[in-house]
Design a protein around this motif. Structure first.
Motif, short mmCIF file in Angstrom:
data_model
loop_
_atom_site.label_atom_id
_atom_site.label_comp_id
_atom_site.label_asym_id
_atom_site.label_seq_id
_atom_site.Cartn_x
_atom_site.Cartn_y
_atom_site.Cartn_z
N LEU A 30 39.43 25.71 46.40
CA LEU A 30 39.64 24.32 46.01
C LEU A 30 38.71 23.93 44.88
O LEU A 30 39.12 23.25 43.92
N ALA A 31 37.46 24.38 44.96
CA ALA A 31 36.48 24.07 43.91
C ALA A 31 36.87 24.71 42.58
O ALA A 31 36.54 24.19 41.51
N LEU A 32 37.60 25.81 42.65
CA LEU A 32 38.02 26.52 41.43
C LEU A 32 39.40 26.04 40.93
O LEU A 32 39.95 26.62 40.00
N GLY A 33 39.92 25.00 41.58
CA GLY A 33 41.19 24.45 41.14
C GLY A 33 42.41 25.17 41.65
O GLY A 33 43.52 24.93 41.15
N ARG A 34 42.25 26.02 42.65
CA ARG A 34 43.39 26.75 43.22
C ARG A 34 43.84 26.03 44.48
O ARG A 34 43.62 26.47 45.60
N ALA A 35 44.49 24.89 44.28
CA ALA A 35 44.83 24.00 45.39
C ALA A 35 45.78 24.65 46.40
O ALA A 35 45.60 24.50 47.62
N ARG A 36 46.80 25.35 45.93
CA ARG A 36 47.76 25.96 46.85
C ARG A 36 47.10 27.05 47.68
O ARG A 36 47.33 27.16 48.89
N LEU A 37 46.27 27.88 47.04
CA LEU A 37 45.56 28.93 47.77
C LEU A 37 44.61 28.30 48.79
O LEU A 37 44.52 28.76 49.93
N ALA A 38 43.92 27.24 48.38
CA ALA A 38 42.98 26.57 49.28
C ALA A 38 43.72 26.00 50.50
O ALA A 38 43.27 26.16 51.64
N ALA A 39 44.86 25.36 50.25
CA ALA A 39 45.63 24.80 51.36
C ALA A 39 46.10 25.89 52.32
O ALA A 39 46.08 25.71 53.55
#
Length: 263
Positions: A30-39
């Motif tokens: 999420l901190a790296l801007g990978r919202a889908r992966l984070a979710a």
């Protein structure tokens, strides 16, 4: 080397630690801007925690292990009783100077019960220091105090304080017991631990009669009803995964004679 690798590997792979690691990876994504992966990672961790703590998954996993070796009909004569360590809280013993049993206490109490049933048999307790980062006392120190206090004769008690894991239990127990052909030695340990233990004793060429104790699962329909105390459900998953990973690691390293030893 195996001992240290096993301890470090299990620290990372145990359920709560693994779930927490996935959460951390999700937050990093999420901190790296990978919202889908984070979710996806966070959803995975939540789902894993729910399965472990709210379902009977752990009970069913443990039951497979516990049912592998049924308790035998005891013979008329027994020459020795081997009790594997794991039943004493050595941190409490070291810091408080007390002999304290943990959830696996059945190993110790069953050993004493059998020793009274077979007054001619030796009782061999095997348990050294299994801690990685702390200098805990060997379990044999607590075992000696307890067994002698319960009335066991000193000359019947054999103590192995060197063993740090199940394979070393088997190897050092054989050295200490010096079994001869025709003798009957009972092996007492937790039911879920018995497959791995028997596999180790077979590799060590020490024939034993498995006597499982410390059952953690019910039988029948109750097996499919999880506890209302969620930590108990999670605990079952924790111990079951540890045993399954142990079976794989021990087989790959030649410490057991089969991937899932059987009677």
């Amino acid at each position: 080397m195996f001992f240290y690798a096993a301890k470090i590997g299990w620290f990372v792979l145990q359920p709560l630690a693994a779930i927490l690691l996935v959460v951390i990876l999700g937050l990093l994504a999420l901190a790296l801007g990978r919202a889908r992966l984070a979710a996806g990672l966070i959803a995975l961790s939540v789902a894993a925690l729910a399965v472990c703590s709210l379902t009977p998954a752990g009970l069913m996993m443990m039951a497979v292990l516990e049912d592998r070796f049924p308790r035998p009909e005891l013979p008329d004569r027994v020459d020795g009783i081997i009790v594997l360590g794991g039943a004493f809280d050595t941190r409490v013993a070291r810091t408080r100077g007390l002999t304290e049993l943990n959830d696996a206490a059945d190993r110790v109490t069953a050993g004493m019960e059998l020793a009274r049933r077979y007054p001619q048999a030796k009782l061999l307790f095997s348990g050294g220091v299994a801690a990685l980062l702390e200098e805990d006392i060997p379990e044999t120190e607590a075992a000696e105090v307890l067994y002698i206090g319960l009335g066991l004769e000193q000359d019947r008690l054999l103590l192995d304080g060197r063993a740090r894991d199940t394979f070393e239990n088997a190897v050092f127990a054989k050295e200490l017991a010096e079994p001869v052909a025709g003798e009957v030695w009972l092996l007492v340990t937790s039911a879920s631990h018995m497959p791995r233990a028997v596999g180790c004793f077979r590799v060590a060429d020490f024939p034993v009669l498995p006597y499982p104790v410390d059952y953690r699962t019910p039988s029948g329909p109750a097996l499919y009803r999880p506890s209302s105390t969620t930590i108990r459900n999670l605990e079952k998953v924790h111990f079951a995964i540890r045993e399954y990973l142990g079976l794989v690691a021990y087989r790959l390293s030649g410490r057991t004679d089969a991937l899932f030893p059987s009677p």
